[in-house]
Design a protein around this motif. Structure first.
Motif, PDB file in Angstrom:
ATOM      1  N   ARG A  89       0.829  -1.189   0.045  1.00  0.00           N
ATOM      2  CA  ARG A  89      -0.178   0.048  -0.007  1.00  0.00           C
ATOM      3  C   ARG A  89       0.932   1.247   0.104  1.00  0.00           C
ATOM      4  O   ARG A  89       0.442   2.154  -0.482  1.00  0.00           O
ATOM      5  CB  ARG A  89      -0.980  -0.019   1.156  1.00  0.00           C
ATOM      6  N   ASN A  90       1.981   1.245   0.679  1.00  0.00           N
ATOM      7  CA  ASN A  90       2.852   2.245   0.710  1.00  0.00           C
ATOM      8  C   ASN A  90       3.259   2.912  -0.689  1.00  0.00           C
ATOM      9  O   ASN A  90       3.643   3.993  -0.935  1.00  0.00           O
ATOM     10  CB  ASN A  90       4.095   2.079   1.598  1.00  0.00           C
ATOM     11  N   ALA A 131       1.844   2.747  -3.120  1.00  0.00           N
ATOM     12  CA  ALA A 131       0.497   2.879  -4.296  1.00  0.00           C
ATOM     13  C   ALA A 131       0.559   4.180  -5.331  1.00  0.00           C
ATOM     14  O   ALA A 131       0.401   4.409  -6.531  1.00  0.00           O
ATOM     15  CB  ALA A 131      -0.577   2.724  -3.534  1.00  0.00           C
ATOM     16  N   ASP A 132       0.959   5.280  -4.198  1.00  0.00           N
ATOM     17  CA  ASP A 132       1.028   6.659  -5.024  1.00  0.00           C
ATOM     18  C   ASP A 132       2.058   6.566  -6.079  1.00  0.00           C
ATOM     19  O   ASP A 132       1.712   7.203  -7.106  1.00  0.00           O
ATOM     20  CB  ASP A 132       1.146   7.672  -3.912  1.00  0.00           C
ATOM     21  N   ASP A 133       3.187   6.277  -5.743  1.00  0.00           N
ATOM     22  CA  ASP A 133       4.315   6.141  -6.922  1.00  0.00           C
ATOM     23  C   ASP A 133       4.045   5.255  -8.053  1.00  0.00           C
ATOM     24  O   ASP A 133       4.340   5.712  -9.026  1.00  0.00           O
ATOM     25  CB  ASP A 133       5.676   5.798  -6.261  1.00  0.00           C
ATOM     26  N   ARG A 184       1.176   4.403  -9.117  1.00  0.00           N
ATOM     27  CA  ARG A 184       0.293   5.072  -9.875  1.00  0.00           C
ATOM     28  C   ARG A 184       0.594   6.172 -10.956  1.00  0.00           C
ATOM     29  O   ARG A 184       0.267   6.037 -12.157  1.00  0.00           O
ATOM     30  CB  ARG A 184      -1.061   5.782  -9.169  1.00  0.00           C
ATOM     31  N   ALA A 185       1.624   6.843 -10.320  1.00  0.00           N
ATOM     32  CA  ALA A 185       2.154   8.075 -11.273  1.00  0.00           C
ATOM     33  C   ALA A 185       3.054   7.555 -12.220  1.00  0.00           C
ATOM     34  O   ALA A 185       2.921   7.976 -13.291  1.00  0.00           O
ATOM     35  CB  ALA A 185       3.003   8.856 -10.096  1.00  0.00           C
TER      36      ALA A 185
END
Length: 217
Positions: free
Chosen positions: A145-146, A148-150, A152-153
């Motif tokens: 989960r940690n 996820a943001d990277d 997705r980008a």
């Protein structure tokens, strides 16, 4: 031909007079590669189990089958129960599993998301509306989960938004295998958001590091 571990379970159930549910043996057998010393060890331990332990193994196999990974109502509880039963079975038989839990997306509810998963897993890789043949994306993914943001980008970079459609990613960003090189396809927003919500909810009770097999049925 049945999986050797499934066959050993069926024999154990018959030996102790227990009923093995229709899908239990296959559900457990599919956790393990068909070949190799690990699978042989599991088969031997099932065959050598005394009556009490054979009863326990059959019960755990039935629990795995009872708690399928279909998304929808109750999926979070079922996924936790399934993962627990798979872990307990593996601890009792000393094997090395290929995955920890299986999540199943309903192709009738989310046809575009389901097709995209099947495409990516078979080596059809999308970039928006264009596809190419490439290395198949894995069906077993690791929760992270940690990242996820990277992820997705990285996966969406270079693929512009195209309202009212959404950009659907496989592997999803919340898995370690997502990010750069992921298959990204424009699909209907309702389908994408519905499947994303259903899949995310199903694994919410599982910790990071859990290996989830993604299937479509």
């Amino acid at each position: 031909m049945s999986h050797p571990i499934a066959k050993a379970l069926e024999d154990a159930a018959q030996r102790v007079g227990r009923k093995l549910s229709k899908d239990a043996a296959k559900a457990v057998g599919d956790m393990y590669s068909q070949v190799g010393d690990g699978a042989k060890k599991v088969v031997k331990n099932i065959q050598d189990a005394d009556a009490q332990h054979a009863h326990e193994l059959v019960s755990l196999a039935n629990k795995v089958a009872k708690n399928g990974g279909e998304t929808g109502k109750g999926s979070r509880r079922r996924m936790r129960n399934q993962a627990d039963a798979r872990r307990d079975f593996n601890q009792r038989t000393g094997g090395q599993t290929d995955y920890d839990a299986e999540l199943v997306l309903d192709r009738n509810k989310y046809p575009e998301s389901a097709q995209h998963i099947e495409d990516a897993q078979s080596g059809t890789i999308w970039r928006g509306d264009d596809s190419r043949t490439g290395p198949a994306k894995p069906d077993v993914l690791t929760i992270d989960r940690n990242g996820a943001d990277d992820n997705r980008a990285d996966s969406l970079r270079g693929i512009p938004t195209d309202s009212p459609r959404d950009r659907d990613e496989y592997p999803p960003a919340m898995y370690k295998e997502g990010g750069t090189g992921a298959s990204v396809q424009y699909i209907a927003a309702k389908d994408n958001q519905g499947s994303g919500s259903a899949m995310g909810s199903a694994v919410r009770g599982l910790p990071d590091g859990t290996r989830v097999k993604i299937s479509v049925r």
